[in-house]
Design a protein around this motif. Structure first.
Motif, PDB file in Angstrom:
ATOM      1  N   SER A   1       0.875  -1.368  -0.059  1.00 47.20           N
ATOM      2  CA  SER A   1       0.246  -0.042  -0.083  1.00 47.20           C
ATOM      3  C   SER A   1       0.831   1.305  -0.030  1.00 47.20           C
ATOM      4  O   SER A   1       0.757   2.006  -0.844  1.00 47.20           O
ATOM      5  N   ALA A   2       2.045   1.062   0.645  1.00 41.67           N
ATOM      6  CA  ALA A   2       2.855   2.450   0.688  1.00 41.67           C
ATOM      7  C   ALA A   2       3.646   2.568  -0.712  1.00 41.67           C
ATOM      8  O   ALA A   2       3.538   3.794  -0.829  1.00 41.67           O
ATOM      9  N   ILE A   3       3.992   1.516  -1.183  1.00 39.30           N
ATOM     10  CA  ILE A   3       4.443   1.695  -2.515  1.00 39.30           C
ATOM     11  C   ILE A   3       3.476   2.281  -3.670  1.00 39.30           C
ATOM     12  O   ILE A   3       3.713   3.095  -4.366  1.00 39.30           O
ATOM     13  N   VAL A   4       2.240   1.647  -3.741  1.00 37.08           N
ATOM     14  CA  VAL A   4       1.087   1.987  -4.555  1.00 37.08           C
ATOM     15  C   VAL A   4       0.693   3.541  -4.272  1.00 37.08           C
ATOM     16  O   VAL A   4       0.541   4.158  -5.252  1.00 37.08           O
ATOM     17  N   THR A   5       0.722   3.770  -3.054  1.00 40.49           N
ATOM     18  CA  THR A   5       0.243   5.101  -2.692  1.00 40.49           C
ATOM     19  C   THR A   5       1.267   6.183  -3.066  1.00 40.49           C
ATOM     20  O   THR A   5       1.100   7.345  -3.749  1.00 40.49           O
ATOM     21  N   TYR A   6       2.586   5.815  -3.062  1.00 37.04           N
ATOM     22  CA  TYR A   6       3.534   6.736  -3.570  1.00 37.04           C
ATOM     23  C   TYR A   6       3.582   6.988  -5.084  1.00 37.04           C
ATOM     24  O   TYR A   6       3.925   8.061  -5.506  1.00 37.04           O
ATOM     25  N   LEU A   7       3.166   5.743  -5.744  1.00 36.64           N
ATOM     26  CA  LEU A   7       3.319   5.911  -6.985  1.00 36.64           C
ATOM     27  C   LEU A   7       2.110   6.716  -7.830  1.00 36.64           C
ATOM     28  O   LEU A   7       2.164   7.377  -8.535  1.00 36.64           O
ATOM     29  N   PHE A   8       0.852   6.650  -6.741  1.00 34.57           N
ATOM     30  CA  PHE A   8      -0.276   7.208  -7.458  1.00 34.57           C
ATOM     31  C   PHE A   8      -1.066   8.164  -6.635  1.00 34.57           C
ATOM     32  O   PHE A   8      -2.007   8.477  -6.723  1.00 34.57           O
TER      33      PHE A   8
ATOM     34  N   CYS B   1      -0.378  13.349   1.258  1.00 37.54           N
ATOM     35  CA  CYS B   1       0.280  11.972   0.928  1.00 37.54           C
ATOM     36  C   CYS B   1       1.480  11.671   1.535  1.00 37.54           C
ATOM     37  O   CYS B   1       1.744  10.461   2.111  1.00 37.54           O
ATOM     38  N   PHE B   2       2.183  12.506   2.312  1.00 40.51           N
ATOM     39  CA  PHE B   2       3.487  12.371   2.854  1.00 40.51           C
ATOM     40  C   PHE B   2       3.065  11.491   4.060  1.00 40.51           C
ATOM     41  O   PHE B   2       3.777  10.444   4.549  1.00 40.51           O
ATOM     42  N   VAL B   3       1.963  12.313   4.864  1.00 44.56           N
ATOM     43  CA  VAL B   3       1.783  11.554   5.937  1.00 44.56           C
ATOM     44  C   VAL B   3       1.141  10.190   5.951  1.00 44.56           C
ATOM     45  O   VAL B   3       1.516   9.265   6.687  1.00 44.56           O
ATOM     46  N   THR B   4       0.195  10.238   4.796  1.00 42.77           N
ATOM     47  CA  THR B   4      -0.207   8.747   4.588  1.00 42.77           C
ATOM     48  C   THR B   4       0.723   7.620   4.473  1.00 42.77           C
ATOM     49  O   THR B   4       0.617   6.548   4.974  1.00 42.77           O
ATOM     50  N   ILE B   5       1.603   7.873   3.559  1.00 46.28           N
ATOM     51  CA  ILE B   5       2.646   6.923   3.141  1.00 46.28           C
ATOM     52  C   ILE B   5       3.568   6.664   4.457  1.00 46.28           C
ATOM     53  O   ILE B   5       3.997   5.413   4.667  1.00 46.28           O
TER      54      ILE B   5
END
Length: 206
Positions: A44-51, A62-66
């Motif tokens: 999920s961290a990788i997918v969130t970073y990409l999209f 985005c920063f806090v979520t990842i």
């Protein structure tokens, strides 16, 4: 008078326990929840970073979520999934002199039905190794694309995931060394005496 027939039979002990253990280790996943969360947070961290740009224009969100996903992943892998899926655990402690010590622990081999399977162990190690490699690729792509605002987050991802990788590799090495020492001690005692504590330590400190 009839002579009794000679008994040419031989008693053979069958180790059904070992066969049952082997069958269980090759069985399906027995810790589905732990297996799911072992991959969920890091993927999920990788997918969130990409999209993340598709979902939100806020860099802070985005920063806090990842970062939260990476933190959840670090905690769950270190404290839960490693213990359940491969029977390993590690931590770092500070002694009274202020020196840092890495502690590596391995679960004793057991025929317990709750033991991990080969499939779970394979999933654990693949997830543990592949994801830090992906974050390392993100590091170079961030540098080359000059997206320096993401650099701190990528470094955090590399640090958290390589820490778990380092800890579990050393735990696995410690487990193999302990097994080899135990086998040597067992041969030395001729299977007659139980192993002493120093022959099969559960932990090794570095």
């Amino acid at each position: 008078m009839k002579q009794p027939l000679a008994d040419d039979t031989e008693d053979v002990s069958l180790d059904f326990g070992a066969e049952e253990e082997l069958r269980l280790r090759k069985a399906r996943i027995r810790h589905p929840l732990a297996t799911f969360f072992h991959l969920f947070f890091r993927v999920s961290a990788i997918v969130t970073y990409l999209f993340c740009d598709w979902f939100s224009k806020s860099f802070v969100a985005c920063f806090v979520t990842i970062l939260l996903l990476l933190s959840f992943d670090f905690w769950s892998v270190k404290n839960v999934t490693g213990r359940l899926l491969v029977g390993l655990r590690w931590w770092n402690q500070i002694d009274e002199d202020g020196k840092s010590h890495w502690v590596f622990e391995a679960k004793k081999v057991s025929t317990n039905i709750a033991a991990s399977t080969e499939v779970e162990a394979r999933i654990f190690w693949l997830g543990l190794i592949i994801c830090p490699i992906i974050w390392t690729l993100f590091f170079f792509s961030t540098l080359f694309s000059l997206k320096l605002k993401w650099l701190a987050l990528v470094i955090a991802g590399i640090s958290l995931q390589t820490a778990n990788l380092y800890g579990y590799i050393h735990s696995d090495v410690s487990k193999r060394q302990t097994k080899r020492i135990s086998e040597d001690c067992l041969e030395g005692y001729g299977n007659a005496q139980p192993l002493e504590r120093h022959c099969s330590p559960e932990r090794s400190q570095h």
